[in-house]
Design a protein around this motif. Sequence first.
Motif, mmCIF file in Angstrom:
data_model
loop_
_atom_site.group_PDB
_atom_site.id
_atom_site.type_symbol
_atom_site.label_atom_id
_atom_site.label_comp_id
_atom_site.label_asym_id
_atom_site.label_seq_id
_atom_site.Cartn_x
_atom_site.Cartn_y
_atom_site.Cartn_z
ATOM 1 N N VAL A 159 9.669 6.317 -3.077
ATOM 2 C CA VAL A 159 10.173 6.420 -1.699
ATOM 3 C C VAL A 159 9.053 6.861 -0.766
ATOM 4 O O VAL A 159 8.870 6.304 0.333
ATOM 5 N N LEU A 160 8.277 7.871 -1.154
ATOM 6 C CA LEU A 160 7.186 8.358 -0.312
ATOM 7 C C LEU A 160 6.101 7.302 -0.139
ATOM 8 O O LEU A 160 5.530 7.145 0.947
ATOM 9 N N ILE A 161 5.786 6.581 -1.220
ATOM 10 C CA ILE A 161 4.771 5.528 -1.117
ATOM 11 C C ILE A 161 5.236 4.453 -0.146
ATOM 12 O O ILE A 161 4.455 3.963 0.693
ATOM 13 N N ALA A 162 6.517 4.077 -0.234
ATOM 14 C CA ALA A 162 7.045 3.037 0.659
ATOM 15 C C ALA A 162 7.042 3.485 2.108
ATOM 16 O O ALA A 162 6.864 2.678 3.025
ATOM 17 N N CYS A 163 7.200 4.780 2.363
ATOM 18 C CA CYS A 163 7.239 5.299 3.735
ATOM 19 C C CYS A 163 5.865 5.260 4.401
ATOM 20 O O CYS A 163 5.769 5.166 5.635
ATOM 21 N N GLU A 164 4.797 5.338 3.613
ATOM 22 C CA GLU A 164 3.423 5.228 4.124
ATOM 23 C C GLU A 164 3.150 6.226 5.251
ATOM 24 O O GLU A 164 2.606 5.872 6.312
ATOM 25 N N PHE A 165 3.512 7.498 5.029
ATOM 26 C CA PHE A 165 3.304 8.540 6.040
ATOM 27 C C PHE A 165 3.911 8.155 7.396
ATOM 28 O O PHE A 165 3.329 8.397 8.449
ATOM 29 N N GLY A 166 5.080 7.552 7.369
ATOM 30 C CA GLY A 166 5.790 7.199 8.598
ATOM 31 C C GLY A 166 5.499 5.813 9.114
ATOM 32 O O GLY A 166 6.165 5.353 10.059
ATOM 33 N N GLU A 167 4.588 5.084 8.512
ATOM 34 C CA GLU A 167 4.223 3.756 8.985
ATOM 35 C C GLU A 167 4.955 2.662 8.238
ATOM 36 O O GLU A 167 4.816 1.476 8.564
ATOM 37 N N GLY A 168 5.759 3.001 7.220
ATOM 38 C CA GLY A 168 6.444 1.992 6.434
ATOM 39 C C GLY A 168 7.936 2.185 6.478
ATOM 40 O O GLY A 168 8.518 2.623 7.488
ATOM 41 N N ASP A 169 8.606 1.882 5.352
ATOM 42 C CA ASP A 169 10.056 2.007 5.251
ATOM 43 C C ASP A 169 10.400 3.439 4.906
ATOM 44 O O ASP A 169 10.270 3.862 3.764
ATOM 45 N N CYS A 170 10.861 4.201 5.906
ATOM 46 C CA CYS A 170 11.159 5.620 5.711
ATOM 47 C C CYS A 170 12.657 5.898 5.711
ATOM 48 O O CYS A 170 13.095 7.016 5.962
ATOM 49 N N SER A 171 13.461 4.855 5.440
ATOM 50 C CA SER A 171 14.915 5.010 5.392
ATOM 51 C C SER A 171 15.426 4.476 4.065
ATOM 52 O O SER A 171 15.924 3.349 3.957
ATOM 53 N N PRO A 172 15.280 5.265 2.998
ATOM 54 C CA PRO A 172 15.708 4.802 1.672
ATOM 55 C C PRO A 172 17.198 4.532 1.643
ATOM 56 O O PRO A 172 17.990 5.203 2.321
ATOM 57 N N TYR A 212 -7.665 4.065 0.133
ATOM 58 C CA TYR A 212 -6.500 3.656 0.911
ATOM 59 C C TYR A 212 -6.122 4.796 1.851
ATOM 60 O O TYR A 212 -6.328 5.965 1.542
ATOM 61 N N ASP A 213 -5.506 4.421 2.991
ATOM 62 C CA ASP A 213 -4.970 5.439 3.893
ATOM 63 C C ASP A 213 -3.695 6.042 3.338
ATOM 64 O O ASP A 213 -3.380 7.210 3.589
ATOM 65 N N THR A 214 -2.964 5.236 2.575
ATOM 66 C CA THR A 214 -1.724 5.672 1.937
ATOM 67 C C THR A 214 -1.639 4.981 0.590
ATOM 68 O O THR A 214 -2.199 3.894 0.419
ATOM 69 N N PRO A 215 -1.003 5.575 -0.397
ATOM 70 C CA PRO A 215 -0.973 4.947 -1.718
ATOM 71 C C PRO A 215 -0.353 3.552 -1.660
ATOM 72 O O PRO A 215 0.681 3.353 -1.003
ATOM 73 N N PRO A 216 -0.965 2.581 -2.330
ATOM 74 C CA PRO A 216 -0.404 1.222 -2.339
ATOM 75 C C PRO A 216 0.856 1.154 -3.179
ATOM 76 O O PRO A 216 1.123 2.021 -4.015
ATOM 77 N N ASP A 217 1.632 0.120 -2.961
ATOM 78 C CA ASP A 217 2.873 -0.094 -3.702
ATOM 79 C C ASP A 217 2.580 -0.231 -5.187
ATOM 80 O O ASP A 217 1.610 -0.872 -5.593
ATOM 81 N N PHE A 218 3.438 0.401 -6.018
ATOM 82 C CA PHE A 218 3.242 0.381 -7.469
ATOM 83 C C PHE A 218 3.154 -1.044 -8.010
ATOM 84 O O PHE A 218 2.402 -1.330 -8.941
ATOM 85 N N ASP A 219 3.950 -1.934 -7.469
ATOM 86 C CA ASP A 219 3.997 -3.304 -7.987
ATOM 87 C C ASP A 219 2.805 -4.126 -7.532
ATOM 88 O O ASP A 219 2.557 -5.203 -8.074
ATOM 89 N N THR A 220 2.061 -3.621 -6.551
ATOM 90 C CA THR A 220 0.919 -4.370 -6.025
ATOM 91 C C THR A 220 -0.396 -3.903 -6.628
ATOM 92 O O THR A 220 -1.202 -4.694 -7.117
ATOM 93 N N VAL A 221 -0.634 -2.599 -6.617
ATOM 94 C CA VAL A 221 -1.877 -2.019 -7.140
ATOM 95 C C VAL A 221 -1.513 -0.895 -8.105
ATOM 96 O O VAL A 221 -0.816 0.041 -7.719
ATOM 97 N N LYS A 222 -2.003 -1.026 -9.322
ATOM 98 C CA LYS A 222 -1.710 -0.012 -10.324
ATOM 99 C C LYS A 222 -2.747 1.104 -10.260
ATOM 100 O O LYS A 222 -3.944 0.843 -10.090
ATOM 101 N N PRO A 223 -2.334 2.354 -10.379
ATOM 102 C CA PRO A 223 -3.313 3.453 -10.439
ATOM 103 C C PRO A 223 -4.223 3.285 -11.657
ATOM 104 O O PRO A 223 -3.778 2.837 -12.718
#
Length: 983
Positions: free
Chosen positions: A437-450, A540-551
């Motif tokens: 959820v936090l990764i998707a929100c991108e510090f307020g720049e992404g989807d912040c309404s789970p 990255y400015d914010t962690p990338p999506d798990f399905d896109t870039v793996k740690p």
Amino acid sequence: MMYKVTTALLVGLMLQACSGNSSSTRTVSSEEDETAVTGRVGAAIWGSRISATPINSEGGPVRIVNDSGDTVFDGAAAQTEQTGNYEITVESDVVGQSLVFIATNDNGVVGYRCEEPSGCGTLDYNTYVNIPGELDIRAGVGEVAADMVVNVNWVTDLASSMARTVYIDAVTNGLSADDRQDIEQGVLDGLDTAKTGVYNEYTLELANLHVSQLFGISDIIYVTPVGASQMTQSTLDGEELVAGLYYGAIVSALPHLALEQSVDTDYMSMLTAITDEVLARQGQLLQKSNTQGAITLHEILSAAADILQANITYYEGLGARVPEEATLAVDRLTGRMSGLVAGRETTVEIDVPAELASWGTNIEKAQEFIQDLTEAIKNFWAEDPEKSAFVDASHARRMDAYYQAHENLYNQVVSDSLFGNSVEDGVLDELLDGVKVLIACEFGEGDCSPSDSAFNIQADGNDDDELASNSVLIRNSLELIMRPVGDAGSSGYSEFDFIIDTENNSLTKGGTTYYWESDVISDGSFSVQPYLRLFYAEEYDTPPDFDTVKPTQIAVIWPLLSFDQFISGAGDDSGSHTFRILLEANLVGVSDPLDSMSETRYNPLTLVFWVRSIDSEEQNVSAMISQIRTTNPYTYYPETKWPAASDFFNARNDVPDTISGMVQSLYRGQETLSGGTTVDVFDKDVIDEEFISRIRLYPYDSSTSTTLSQACSVSKDGNRTVQSCSEPLEFAGEVTLDELLVSNFEAGTLTTETISANGNYTIDLSGTDIVDSEGNFLGLTADVSYGPFDGTFESPIKMGIDTASVSLTSYLTNGEGGTTPVVAELSLVRRVDDLFTVSLGYSFGEEDDYDFISDAIGIGVGGDAQAFIFEYAVTEEELESGGEVSSTVEVERGAWTVYRTGVTLGGEEQSVLSRIITRTEYTQGTEEEACGVNDRDKLSSAEGCEAVAYLTVRGALVGTIREERENVFVARFVDGTWMIIGD
């Protein structure tokens, strides 16, 4: 021929109730700090190094590596004079101990005095004949006395060999562990094979007595042998001179017999031949034989008499006064020969002297102890309360119930609520969902309404960076905070933390509430909040999506996770318990560089896991502490995405046999540095590497007599720009790049590469001017790029265990205000499949009597204690022949220290401290014969297999154990008694 010493087990059984050393053949005392031991080597062996060597835990002489790097016998040492005499100064604390005096040629050339007037081969009478090869002649003393005389010669060496020999039944008749009665009779009747036994006071003293009687010498250790050439100069007279000349003539007979046998038979070869004959006849010699060249007592005495008579004739011819003792010595030799019969063996039998009689008691107690220990091992957890065990039966049943209650709780409650099931997610699933959820929100720049209302995005008020929307509140009880780690780079951050708040720090599932708290990490260095950290290869400015870039790496640090639960089904130990968990995991991601679509999978680099259970009264305590560090986690490609136990030592089976263009290029040239220095360079471009690897070699610095080298990474574009370099490595002397490449080629590092997720591959340089037609390395032409080269599969990558440890602890109340501790500790190093070291410690006992003491013992001891520590290692050693490796020997070593109370010995309960040391050596071969402990299912080498156990009672070795039938172990004691171990 490779001799297999297999499962050499030393059992040091020191019976605590029997103190002191009551077995002695000499009673001595000394208040001096030092004392002298004197004697003579041979009749006169000049220049030998003689050492007073203690006996090691395997019943042999102790060896050490000296300052020059040479392996020598330990102990005080001296060098023999021209007369063969020596004097060794030893510490007074060795008085009363058993020592082996060993003469070698470690100090250089060694020679014996020619005692024959007619000369010794090409050398004249009274000159010194070089002893070729390795000299090793011994004399063993059961108990050293102050100012003692110890002679060392081939006769005493024969006794030394007898002392360290035991006879077993090695007849292969198909009997196995199921043929119990037949085995007992066969073992009893079939003493047919000599094996290595032990030096101890008993065996040394009896062997000395035996050989003395065999040759008619009163005391082979004490009587000074007088060379026949010295009969007119000796200061001895009377019986001392007669005995000395008699003994000296026998000692001088060995080189005479060697020359008679063959011009190629040397001193040590003849000694070996005589020793083998005596050992084969179990301490006897053929009296006389009509066969030419046969080794008999008559031949030895006859040679001695001839040498002595020749010297008498020689001195009489010179008109010298010949002492009458010389003639008496000849008469004694001829008289002894006159009674010898052709075709018969000698019949030497030695009665055990009264001074050694107490050994019988020690051996009886050792037998009782072995029986008790065997029973206790089989009945370790007191399944049969009527037999010996390593834990009290009532306490064992109590622990069974207590830990079964813990297991039931885990299976029925904790597993589902913590990890989830098919119906409902567990708390760990919700934590991971919070991360997403936090990764998707991108510090307020992404989807912040789970979509799940259980997750509420907000800003963390404690955030110094004032990042918006960097926190999620899960079920209004646990706050998870996302923060970048460190300073931002040019494109952002490469690490991000997900931290659990110190106040909102709980989640409830299935009626169990879990709390995450700040605490110190496992090494105790500092305290942290619980967090999860993601590492990325890019910024990255914010962690990338798990399905896109793996740690590339995942770290979990939870210093304290706690919850309360009720334990039931454990009798009086049931009730409310608090569970405390510490988890530290470091996972590294691996993908296949040859497959761009491959899944990133994770291997454990390190894992620390602690679980502690404490009852409400804080009296009953149990704990498991485990940690592991792996090998090859960055290159091994596992079968599943997340770590599993099956990943260890498991090779990937779908790797390619050949990798086209694996090494893109090899290049040798020069590089001019910014300071103007020109260095030689070697570049290697490998297909799966981000950069080209470069070796820099600097010009030789004559002022420091050193050459510097560096490892660098350079770009793969046409410019080959240097990206980074290691700290310089310093070589002693002048080293050229060509020399470095030759050594790398010969070691295989130049032609071998590890391709991540696949395996180890080699390249073939034939067909280039780098190697000649015979495969010899010629070098690379400067400024020429060689390649590409295909890689051929050589060996797989397996994930091993660099270090692993597990500690299990239980403290249960004993009803008397104390507790009963049970502790087990295991550690393991297993970097590759079949090579490892392991240690296991166990202790049980009442707390009042129990003490984890003694660095020497390393285990718990006390009035009711049962404890042991076991250490075991499997390594490999390479044997060389002609400068090349001829075979690889697998070596197993181990040590087992055991402390047991309540052992019945001689009708009384006693405490017993025991020690077992193991050594196994074998090579893999073609015979279907089990060998050692590790790899018993594999074929052993053609030399056969020997399993040995050395037993020590009260500091003295009393016997050996061998596997005389498959899985049937026979203990043979120094007094000739024996027993089969186990059922």
